[in-house]
Design a protein around this motif. Structure first.
Motif, PDB file in Angstrom:
ATOM      1  N   ALA A  47       0.862  -1.186   0.000  1.00 34.70           N
ATOM      2  CA  ALA A  47       0.000   0.000   0.000  1.00 34.70           C
ATOM      3  C   ALA A  47       0.896   1.233   0.000  1.00 34.70           C
ATOM      4  CB  ALA A  47      -0.903   0.011   1.231  1.00 34.70           C
ATOM      5  N   ALA A  48       0.739   2.091  -1.000  1.00 37.66           N
ATOM      6  CA  ALA A  48       1.543   3.314  -1.072  1.00 37.66           C
ATOM      7  C   ALA A  48       1.006   4.322  -0.059  1.00 37.66           C
ATOM      8  CB  ALA A  48       1.504   3.895  -2.478  1.00 37.66           C
ATOM      9  N   ALA A  49       1.853   4.699   0.891  1.00 33.98           N
ATOM     10  CA  ALA A  49       1.410   5.514   2.032  1.00 33.98           C
ATOM     11  C   ALA A  49       1.759   6.989   1.840  1.00 33.98           C
ATOM     12  CB  ALA A  49       2.036   4.988   3.312  1.00 33.98           C
ATOM     13  N   HIS A  50       0.927   7.841   2.430  1.00 29.99           N
ATOM     14  CA  HIS A  50       1.138   9.284   2.367  1.00 29.99           C
ATOM     15  C   HIS A  50       1.925   9.736   3.596  1.00 29.99           C
ATOM     16  CE1 HIS A  50      -2.057   9.139   5.292  1.00 29.99           C
ATOM     17  NE2 HIS A  50      -2.083  10.448   5.429  1.00 29.99           N
ATOM     18  N   VAL A  51       2.182  11.033   3.673  1.00 32.42           N
ATOM     19  CA  VAL A  51       2.852  11.603   4.834  1.00 32.42           C
ATOM     20  C   VAL A  51       1.905  12.564   5.548  1.00 32.42           C
ATOM     21  CG1 VAL A  51       5.194  11.360   3.945  1.00 32.42           C
ATOM     22  CG2 VAL A  51       3.903  13.429   3.422  1.00 32.42           C
ATOM     23  N   VAL A  52       2.079  12.669   6.857  1.00 34.67           N
ATOM     24  CA  VAL A  52       1.258  13.546   7.689  1.00 34.67           C
ATOM     25  C   VAL A  52       2.118  14.741   8.108  1.00 34.67           C
ATOM     26  CG1 VAL A  52      -0.128  13.731   9.788  1.00 34.67           C
ATOM     27  CG2 VAL A  52      -0.024  11.550   8.537  1.00 34.67           C
ATOM     28  N   PRO A  53       1.671  15.969   7.851  1.00 33.22           N
ATOM     29  CA  PRO A  53       2.466  17.130   8.247  1.00 33.22           C
ATOM     30  C   PRO A  53       2.228  17.512   9.701  1.00 33.22           C
ATOM     31  CG  PRO A  53       0.503  17.877   7.148  1.00 33.22           C
ATOM     32  CD  PRO A  53       0.441  16.356   7.143  1.00 33.22           C
ATOM     33  N   LEU A  54       3.168  18.254  10.260  1.00 33.06           N
ATOM     34  CA  LEU A  54       2.929  18.867  11.561  1.00 33.06           C
ATOM     35  C   LEU A  54       1.827  19.905  11.407  1.00 33.06           C
ATOM     36  CD1 LEU A  54       6.539  19.407  12.960  1.00 33.06           C
ATOM     37  CD2 LEU A  54       4.766  17.921  13.931  1.00 33.06           C
ATOM     38  N   ALA A  55       0.793  19.778  12.197  1.00 33.54           N
ATOM     39  CA  ALA A  55      -0.385  20.632  12.017  1.00 33.54           C
ATOM     40  C   ALA A  55      -0.075  22.111  12.233  1.00 33.54           C
ATOM     41  CB  ALA A  55      -1.502  20.177  12.956  1.00 33.54           C
ATOM     42  N   TRP A  56       0.897  22.412  13.116  1.00 36.12           N
ATOM     43  CA  TRP A  56       1.171  23.807  13.455  1.00 36.12           C
ATOM     44  C   TRP A  56       2.301  24.400  12.632  1.00 36.12           C
ATOM     45  CZ3 TRP A  56       6.216  23.734  14.657  1.00 36.12           C
ATOM     46  CH2 TRP A  56       6.753  22.557  15.188  1.00 36.12           C
ATOM     47  N   ALA A  57       2.941  23.600  11.783  1.00 36.97           N
ATOM     48  CA  ALA A  57       4.142  24.056  11.076  1.00 36.97           C
ATOM     49  C   ALA A  57       3.786  24.800   9.787  1.00 36.97           C
ATOM     50  CB  ALA A  57       5.039  22.869  10.765  1.00 36.97           C
ATOM     51  N   ASP A  58       4.793  25.457   9.219  1.00 36.01           N
ATOM     52  CA  ASP A  58       4.618  26.188   7.968  1.00 36.01           C
ATOM     53  C   ASP A  58       4.796  25.214   6.805  1.00 36.01           C
ATOM     54  OD1 ASP A  58       4.480  27.890   5.847  1.00 36.01           O
ATOM     55  OD2 ASP A  58       6.262  29.081   6.360  1.00 36.01           O
ATOM     56  N   ASN A  59       3.715  24.523   6.464  1.00 35.78           N
ATOM     57  CA  ASN A  59       3.716  23.618   5.320  1.00 35.78           C
ATOM     58  C   ASN A  59       2.948  24.236   4.159  1.00 35.78           C
ATOM     59  OD1 ASN A  59       5.096  20.939   5.790  1.00 35.78           O
ATOM     60  ND2 ASN A  59       3.870  21.055   7.664  1.00 35.78           N
ATOM     61  N   THR A  60       3.123  25.520   3.973  1.00 37.97           N
ATOM     62  CA  THR A  60       2.479  26.228   2.877  1.00 37.97           C
ATOM     63  C   THR A  60       3.221  25.957   1.571  1.00 37.97           C
ATOM     64  OG1 THR A  60       3.759  28.169   3.554  1.00 37.97           O
ATOM     65  CG2 THR A  60       1.476  28.038   4.303  1.00 37.97           C
TER      66      THR A  60
END
Length: 423
Positions: A47-60
């Protein structure tokens, strides 16, 4: 939203269409699938898995990816618990679409270490490479189109990533390179680059053939826009490297092309379907015409595809239950579990297909595998509310909402946040 019936509580989901009209449906109970107690036997499944970002970080958009490692690795453990392998650092993990090379290299290392620990704890005898394969690419180079790179530079970029992959213990998946697609002047250039990379690999590799439906910058990959001609290049690469190609992962979303290609593969090289639109039939045994037969009527052969699918990260319990059914020789059970998921997968991978990752992360959030509906690069905005509403509806119909009450709460809260009354 929860409504009180005469004798029981009923969880409802508010759905919205493209006109803004709303309706409510009852949330179905989650199926009670059973996790396997021994390795799956009849198919190799990643299963090709995704990544989860830090909710509070600058992932713009345009910013370096900041990953929530606990949630990201926790998601992989969930997939392993169902007996599936994880395909990591692939396009599902937002390669070339928000996930930069430093973060990808760290993901390889962490996934490999987590897989090693999981294998020890599990005690099934699965290796790290059985649990996780990882994409090897050239995306540490400048973005394709900003400048040209020669073939030697592309080989060196591949080898840098291959080294990190092998150090992590993950099985290597040689991904399509935007830089190679730009630099190659003929099919022979692809053969030259791939032969050098594969010759350096310490273990057999998987070749990833990603179609331009997923990435328009890969038009004409392997030297031709005609898949029949391009397939000859892939077959040449395999022939040049006997025993060093474990399989081919095809993501053209063309079942006929996959059936043709898998019939042409030499013995011992598996076809791993990446066709999220037609995986039910491709994974199941089926009789097909043999393209190697010269007679007008054609010969018949029985074949199947193994799997390396982004869709299976959305429906890991169903994928596991379906393969367990095949292990028992229960084809009807396989179809009964997996066929209802196909409509959901087709919605997840609806055009523009490259943004399917948004629906993958969305369902991960609904099912409680990550704390927020966010993605690196701000990609959570890539699907509309009506599109996501249809995902919710189809997930509900096929039992892909693992905790319906939580999914309803989160989905209805997202609608409310966007000014849509769910009362």
């Amino acid at each position: 939203m929860t409504a009180m019936g005469n004798e029981a509580m009923m969880t409802t989901l508010t759905l919205i269409d493209e006109s803004g009209d709303k309706r409510c449906v009852e949330a179905n109970p989650a199926p009670r699938f059973v996790k396997p107690t021994t390795p799956l036997r009849s198919r190799t499944v990643y299963a090709a898995a995704h990544v989860v970002p830090l909710a509070w970080a600058d992932n713009t958009p345009g910013r370096p990816a900041q990953v929530d490692w606990e949630s990201t690795i926790g998601f992989r453990r969930m997939i392993w618990s169902w007996g599936l392998g994880v395909a990591d650092c692939m396009d599902t993990a937002q390669r070339n679409l928000g996930m930069d090379w430093p973060a990808t290299a760290e993901l390889m290392r962490r996934s490999g270490a987590a897989a090693a620990q999981y294998a020890r704890d599990e005690g099934w005898g699965r290796s790290v490479a059985d649990l996780v394969c990882a994409g090897v690419n050239t995306d540490q180079l400048e973005p394709a189109g900003r400048r040209d790179f020669d073939l030697l530079q592309i080989v060196e970029a591949y080898l840098e990533q291959l080294h990190v992959c092998e150090q992590s213990g993950c099985g290597p998946v040689i991904m399509c390179s935007r830089h190679l697609c730009r630099a190659a002047s003929s099919a022979a250039d692809y053969v030259k680059v791939y032969d050098k990379v594969i010759a350096s690999a310490k273990s057999p590799v998987i070749l990833h053939w990603l179609g331009e439906v997923f990435d328009t910058q890969l038009h004409g990959y392997f030297g031709s826009s005609d898949w029949r001609e391009a397939s000859q290049t892939v077959l040449q690469i395999i022939a040049d490297n006997p025993g060093k190609v474990r399989g081919v992962k095809m993501s053209l979303l063309d079942a006929d092309a996959e059936r043709y290609m898998r019939a042409m593969l030499p013995q011992g090289v598996m076809m791993l379907t990446g066709d999220d639109m037609h995986y039910v039939d491709l994974i199941r045994d089926c009789e097909q015409d043999d393209p190697r037969c010269e007679s007008a009527s054609g010969g018949k052969i029985m074949m199947h595809s193994d799997a390396l699918l982004g869709a299976f990260s959305v429906i890991a319990p169903q994928a596991s239950a379906a393969i367990q059914a095949l292990d028992r020789g229960d084809e009807a059970g396989y179809l009964g579990v997996l066929e209802p998921t196909q409509a959901l997968a087709r919605q997840v991978f609806a055009e523009p297909t490259e943004y399917y990752k948004t629906s993958v992360a969305f369902l991960s959030w609904l099912n409680g595998h990550q704390p927020a509906f966010q993605m690196v690069g701000g990609l959570q905005s890539a699907r509309s509310l009506p599109n996501l509403s249809r995902v919710v509806e189809l997930a509900n119909e096929c039992g892909a909402l693992e905790v319906p009450e939580l999914a309803a709460q989160r989905w209805n809260s997202l609608l409310a946040l966007n000014g849509i009354d769910t009362a």
